[in-house]
Design an enzyme around this catalytic site. Sequence first.
Site, PDB file in Angstrom:
ATOM      1  N   GLY A  54       0.868  -1.175   0.000  1.00 40.50           N
ATOM      2  CA  GLY A  54       0.000   0.000   0.000  1.00 40.50           C
ATOM      3  C   GLY A  54       0.902   1.222   0.000  1.00 40.50           C
ATOM      4  CB  ALA A  55       0.934   4.204  -2.195  1.00 40.78           C
ATOM      5  NE  ARG A  90       5.515  -3.461  -4.382  1.00 42.49           N
ATOM      6  CZ  ARG A  90       4.189  -3.520  -4.174  1.00 42.49           C
ATOM      7  NH1 ARG A  90       3.705  -3.308  -2.962  1.00 42.49           N
ATOM      8  NH2 ARG A  90       3.374  -3.770  -5.159  1.00 42.49           N
ATOM      9  CG  ASP A 242      -0.023   2.070  -5.756  1.00 46.89           C
ATOM     10  OD1 ASP A 242      -1.158   1.655  -6.067  1.00 46.89           O
ATOM     11  OD2 ASP A 242       0.638   1.615  -4.805  1.00 46.89           O
ATOM     12  CE  LYS A 253      -2.045  -4.114  -6.627  1.00 46.12           C
ATOM     13  NZ  LYS A 253      -0.728  -4.775  -6.691  1.00 46.12           N
TER      14      LYS A 253
HETATM   15  O1  MRU Z   1       0.623  -3.959  -4.545  1.00 52.71           O
HETATM   16  P1  MRU Z   1       0.008  -3.257  -3.357  1.00 52.71           P
HETATM   17  O2  MRU Z   1      -0.760  -4.172  -2.465  1.00 52.71           O
HETATM   18  O3  MRU Z   1       1.036  -2.420  -2.629  1.00 52.71           O
HETATM   19  O4  MRU Z   1      -1.025  -2.277  -4.043  1.00 52.71           O
HETATM   20  C1  MRU Z   1      -1.843  -1.460  -3.257  1.00 52.71           C
HETATM   21  C2  MRU Z   1      -2.749  -0.621  -4.065  1.00 52.71           C
HETATM   22  O5  MRU Z   1      -2.776  -0.663  -5.268  1.00 52.71           O
HETATM   23  C3  MRU Z   1      -3.548   0.378  -3.324  1.00 52.71           C
HETATM   24  O6  MRU Z   1      -4.807   0.550  -3.917  1.00 52.71           O
HETATM   25  C4  MRU Z   1      -2.780   1.695  -3.359  1.00 52.71           C
HETATM   26  O7  MRU Z   1      -1.476   1.513  -2.874  1.00 52.71           O
HETATM   27  C5  MRU Z   1      -3.438   2.732  -2.595  1.00 52.71           C
HETATM   28  S1  MRU Z   1      -3.106   2.468  -0.896  1.00 52.71           S
HETATM   29  C6  MRU Z   1      -3.840   3.496   0.137  1.00 52.71           C
END
Ligand code: MRU
Length: 358
Positions: A54-55, A90, A242, A253
């Site tokens: 999650g970002a 990442r 993100d 995502k």
């Molecule tokens: O690959 P992840 O689980 O890190 O992806 C998370 C997402 O795509 C979330 O929707 C995004 O980070 C927003 S988090 C508040």
Amino acid sequence: MKINGTPFRTIWSTADNSAVEIIDQTKLPHVFATQRLENMRDAERAIRDMQVRGAPLIGVTAAYGVALSMRDHASDAALKATCDKLLLARPTAVNLRWGVEKMRALLAPLPVSERAAAAWQEAARIADQDVAINASIGRHGGELIRAIYEKKKSTVNILTHCNAGWLATVDWGTALAPVYNAFDAGIPLHVWVDETRPRNQGASLTAWELGQHGVPHTVIADNTGGHLMQHGMVDMVIVGTDRVTARGDVCNKIGTYLKALAAFDNGVPFYVALPTPTIDWTLQDGVKEIPIEQRAEAEVTHISGLCDDGQVRTMQLTPNNSRAANYGFDVTPARLVTALITERGVVKADAEAMRVLR
Ligand code: MRU
């Protein structure tokens, strides 16, 4: 937020400030386990292996990674090596760069002897700031849900993709902060939870945290949203992100773009909730410019889950020789986004309107 009634954040420093602890998200929803991060390598691994994800949470963990590293070596060379390493963990979430660069900017001008203490303080401040930002996103987005309820006078159905709840941040979440805000204010609501293949963060994380808070929800296969929208069963979509470009293109995502297309075709409002550090002011065209993470084929070819004997196991879904492609994210063009829900208010996804956020 609470787990079995006990308040938790996703990341916290130990009582003696000797280390950082996280919730290991690779084990949820079947096992709740925490993990100690003792040094920068632990923090980098936790981000890369998605024990934290999650970002916003990636950004905070990276900040703590710098802080842990400064305790071991605080020279200019060590600061540079630490930042360079963490930045590679990442590629897509810009909050990683934001967190690391914030730490670098604070620490670089300081004498080496002062860096460790300052870094720890700054990482804790960034974590607290994330909580405050998300609470504010919750208030602004909660008003949007309330407005729909006041018009509709019955349960508000919200569709979300992936996990942009409190597990994706330090607390409250981004896309789910408005949901928690409205739910706690007594507005009747229900959340459609996209399972979000291949890593299933919707099915395993969003469903789990909504359940812990008592929010009514239903998990759906990723391909279901368009059908629900055609039948008037979705009042609004709220997703996280993100990286958002200066003109409002939204990276999130994989699969988010298809939900935005379906929402647009059916006149369903499509909102993106984000803290302003998720805006990458250096980019314009999200499709061309945002780096999209590609992950291991095994995340597509295999799946893990709880077996009837109570054990979590991984099994293969595809034929032995089939290759798989695993793109982690996609980009939704700004024209498909109804508005951005930020800690500073609800803003149109276009360069002109977004200038107030700069
Ligand atoms: O690959 P992840 O689980 O890190 O992806 C998370 C997402 O795509 C979330 O929707 C995004 O980070 C927003 S988090 C508040």
